[in-house]
Each structure stands twice: as C-alpha cells, then as structure tokens.
Design a protein around this motif. Structure first.
Motif, PDB file in Angstrom:
ATOM      1  N   PHE A 108      50.174 -82.917 -15.792  1.00  0.00           N
ATOM      2  CA  PHE A 108      48.392 -83.484 -15.473  1.00  0.00           C
ATOM      3  C   PHE A 108      48.563 -81.912 -15.922  1.00  0.00           C
ATOM      4  O   PHE A 108      48.102 -80.742 -15.301  1.00  0.00           O
ATOM      5  N   ASP A 109      46.953 -82.001 -16.757  1.00  0.00           N
ATOM      6  CA  ASP A 109      46.131 -80.416 -16.331  1.00  0.00           C
ATOM      7  C   ASP A 109      45.401 -81.018 -16.274  1.00  0.00           C
ATOM      8  O   ASP A 109      43.914 -81.826 -17.100  1.00  0.00           O
ATOM      9  N   GLU A 110      44.256 -80.343 -14.873  1.00  0.00           N
ATOM     10  CA  GLU A 110      42.862 -80.916 -14.305  1.00  0.00           C
ATOM     11  C   GLU A 110      42.818 -82.198 -14.685  1.00  0.00           C
ATOM     12  O   GLU A 110      41.968 -82.788 -14.913  1.00  0.00           O
ATOM     13  N   PRO A 111      44.077 -83.222 -14.233  1.00  0.00           N
ATOM     14  CA  PRO A 111      43.598 -84.751 -14.323  1.00  0.00           C
ATOM     15  C   PRO A 111      41.997 -85.150 -14.034  1.00  0.00           C
ATOM     16  O   PRO A 111      41.194 -85.881 -14.163  1.00  0.00           O
TER      17      PRO A 111
ATOM     18  N   LYS B 289      47.638 -71.260 -17.364  1.00  0.00           N
ATOM     19  CA  LYS B 289      48.077 -72.836 -16.705  1.00  0.00           C
ATOM     20  C   LYS B 289      48.001 -73.203 -17.409  1.00  0.00           C
ATOM     21  O   LYS B 289      49.475 -74.490 -17.706  1.00  0.00           O
ATOM     22  N   SER B 290      47.375 -73.884 -18.231  1.00  0.00           N
ATOM     23  CA  SER B 290      47.160 -74.712 -19.363  1.00  0.00           C
ATOM     24  C   SER B 290      48.395 -74.386 -20.572  1.00  0.00           C
ATOM     25  O   SER B 290      49.086 -74.770 -20.984  1.00  0.00           O
ATOM     26  N   THR B 291      48.461 -72.796 -20.318  1.00  0.00           N
ATOM     27  CA  THR B 291      49.572 -71.931 -21.521  1.00  0.00           C
ATOM     28  C   THR B 291      50.751 -73.017 -20.752  1.00  0.00           C
ATOM     29  O   THR B 291      51.717 -73.095 -22.442  1.00  0.00           O
TER      30      THR B 291
HETATM   31 MG    MG Z   1      43.740 -75.276 -18.718  1.00  0.00          MG
END
Ligand code: MG
Ligand code: ATP
Length: 372
Positions: A158-161, A43-45
């Motif tokens: 947004f990354d897991e805010p 996901k973050s990638t």
């Molecule tokens: Mg991640």
C-alpha cells in the motif's frame, strides 16, 4: 502468505542520484510492515522495488526466502494499492475489481464469487454497478483495495492509501485496514508519512530518512527507545520534548540542569553514572515525552515512579478534552506537558509540573545518537 527480506539494498536512479543507501529489513510471514518517513526519503522507491516495478541497483530482495531481484512483477504474486488508486474510469466497480481476475482467465462463476466476497468485506456491494466518477474518495479507496483483495496474493503493498481522504474517513479506514489484516492475515507493506498511522497499524516500523533506515522495530520499542534525535522527534504527537542542558553529578547520581525562568534546579536522572560518564559536564539533550510531565491531579499518577516537582511559567495552554497541553519555557526552549483539565492552568501563571524521568532518554547533541 510470505516473509520479506531486504538485504543491503541500494537504489540509484539513472540520473545518478542515490536514493536508497543500504536498507536492511526483515519481516515474518503475516506481519504488517510500515515504511514511514518524510517526503523524498525513498519509501515509494523501496515499495516499487518490492513490487518489481523498479530495479534493484545493489543488494537483494527475497520473498519467502527466494530472491526476486530478477522476477517480473506478475510473477511475484503481489497486489499493490497505489496512492492514486489507479482505477479504470470507464469500468464499473465490479469490472474494476474483477479486472485482474479476467486477465488471469479465472472462470466467470469464480469471479462472481470473489467479487461478492470482497465487496461484502469492504461494504461496497451496493456500489458494484457504479463507475469510479460516481464514488466518494473513501469509496474509491475501498474499490482500489477490493481490486487488490480479489487477487488473494502472498503480499499486499500500500502506498499512502489514505492520504487523499478527509481526517474522519482516514481514521475510519485506518481501523478497517487493521481489521482486514486481522481477518486475512496476509503480509502487508504499507507506506505512509503519518506517524500516527505508523504507530497504530504496524507490527514493525522502519523509520526512514535520506534513503537510510534510522530504526527498525516494534512500534512501542520505537516510541520508548528511539535510537536517535530524528526518530525521537518524528514518532509521537505532540513530539518528544528535547531539553538541552548540562549533565551534572548530583550526590551519588546524575542530573541535568534546569532553568525555567523562575527557578534554577537540577532534574535527577535514572541513568547509571558509569554509562554516561563521558558526558558529565557536557551539554546533552534529554528526551522526555509530554505525558511524562504532568500535574498532581494527572491520572497517570507517575506510573508508579517518583515524580520531581519543578515550577514553570505557563506560556500557552491547549485543551484537547481528556488532557490540557501546557507549554512552558525550560532552558530557553518550549516544552509541552499533558496535565489534567481540572488543574486549570492559566497562561502567564506559574505552575508546578511533575517530571517522571523513568522513561527519559539521553542524546549526544553532536552525533544526535542516543547515549542512554
Ligand atoms: Mg511516495
Ligand atoms: N524515476 C525517478 N528518477 C529519478 N529520481 C527519482 C525517481 N523517482 C523518485 N526519484 C527521487 O528519489 C527520491 C525518493 O523518491 P520516493 O518517491 O521514493 O520518495 P517518497 O519517500 O515516496 O516521498 P513522498 O512521501 O513524497 O511520496 C526523491 O528525491 C525523488 O525525487
């Protein structure tokens, strides 16, 4: 404002490990896209690749129809909120929010106007002179968001805010983010591993596993018609029941054999015999959401569909307030049903449950794909 197109995107890090394996996602301008999946699924990638912080190994990422693979992050006009918030500890909230504006040499009076507007929106006006160390987690989260909002970009990432917040604040901030999206209408890509956040926030959800999008669609579509066992088990709480049993012909229709330990029976299924002919006589997995297994008092009232009564032995009960979850054994595995608290289920007692199969789904246990 911008649309986003991810076309057959692959990512292999320099260490040679493939992380994304052909991702395809398309969203329209103004949509709220959720990337959801377990830890390490990529996901973050993918988010970092949209931002331009990671290179694209193969494939194309296009923003508003323009391929951005080789565009540097600052030229993409995207604002990102990192999971860690990444605030500058020595700067005040005001300075943190206006940091990006300063860099881009926005005139001071304009900066003051923007900081005023954004802090009002996020209700952090009273915190502008504090430093991040003097803020709660939720307040810091708002400041991080404020810094992104000050930018008025074409897209927010947004990354897991919300992952660092306590449960209550997480629910509050969740609806604030949704409200914010309704107000500003900017395209959002939002990473989470929380399926409830995914369902509640997204216009579109991409459910990921091992670098592959398992299903991409609207939340209700994914909830009602999961394309495989992984998606079916991932989205929904408590999760979908998987009843393993033999598919049999029953009169002119078909059904699945049930053994509840106190009775053997067949649960009739609404699938066309033609469509599942190849599975008759074989073991299948029936997917049935907990709210489709109820009791006579249940307010769901069968959703206007015929209900089938089957006796089970109650294992455990979990009152949640509006419903009581009743666990029982079916075909040697635990299933969960949602009954009316007034049904007063008791552990170890027998109980009649009503099965509504109108939204049941059927999986092939070997391929794990949905077959009906
Ligand atoms: Mg991640
Ligand atoms: N810079 C890197 N070099 C090599 N491998 C990496 C790098 N960054 C991430 N990975 C690996 O790529 C995979 C996907 O990582 P990623 O951070 O995208 O996962 P994620 O879905 O965001 O997970 P989480 O929910 O834990 O944040 C993981 O196996 C991770 O170890």
């Amino acid at each position: 404002m911008a649309s986003l197109s991810i076309r057959d995107v692959y990512k292999t890090y320099p260490n040679g490990v493939p992380v994304l394996k052909g991702v395809n996602i398309d969203i329209e301008d103004g949509q709220f896209l959720i990337l959801v999946g377990g830890s390490g699924c990529g996901k973050s990638t993918l988010l970092n690749m949209i931002a331009g912080l990671e290179t694209v190994t193969k494939g194309e990422i296009a923003i508003d129809g323009k391929v951005v693979n080789n565009l540097s992050p600052k030229d993409r006009d995207i604002a990102m909120v990192f999971q860690s918030y990444a605030l500058y500890p020595s700067m005040t909230v005001r300075e943190n929010i206006s940091f990006g504006l300063n860099i881009r040499k926005v005139p001071k009076n304009e900066q003051t106007e923007i900081v005023g507007r954004v802090s009002k929106l996020l209700q952090i006006e009273h915190l502008l002179d504090r430093k991040p160390g003097q803020l709660s987690g939720g307040q810091r989260q708002r400041v991080a968001m404020g810094r992104a909002l000050a930018r008025d970009p074409v897209m927010f990432l947004f990354d897991e805010p919300l992952s660092n917040l306590d449960a209550k604040l997480r629910i509050e901030m969740r609806s604030e983010i949704k409200l914010l999206h309704q107000r500003v209408g900017t395209t959002i890509v939002y990473v989470t591993h929380d399926q409830i956040e995914a369902m509640t926030l997204g216009d579109r959800i991409a459910v990921m596993k091992d670098g592959i999008v398992q299903q991409f669609g609207a939340p209700q579509e994914i909830y009602d018609s999961p394309s495989n066992l992984f998606v079916a088990g991932f989205i929904g709480a408590p999760p979908m029941n998987f009843i393993e049993g033999k598919l049999v012909e029953q009169g002119s229709g078909i059904g699945i054999e049930l053994d509840t330990g106190i009775a053997r029976s067949v649960l009739n299924l609404p699938f066309e015999a033609n469509k599942v002919r190849g599975h008759i006589g074989q073991e299948v997995v029936l997917g049935l959401r907990p709210e489709r297994i109820t009791d006579a008092r249940s307010s769901h009232d069968g959703h206007g569909h015929e209900l089938q009564r089957h006796a089970v032995k109650v294992d455990v009960i979990e009152p949640t307030g509006p419903d009581t979850l009743v666990f029982a054994q079916v075909n040697g595995k635990r299933i969960v049903s949602r009954v009316h608290p007034g049904a007063n289920p008791q552990p170890l007692n027998n109980m009649d449950l009503l099965f509504d199969v109108s939204k049941a789904v059927l999986f092939d246990p070997k391929t794990e794909e949905r077959v009906a």
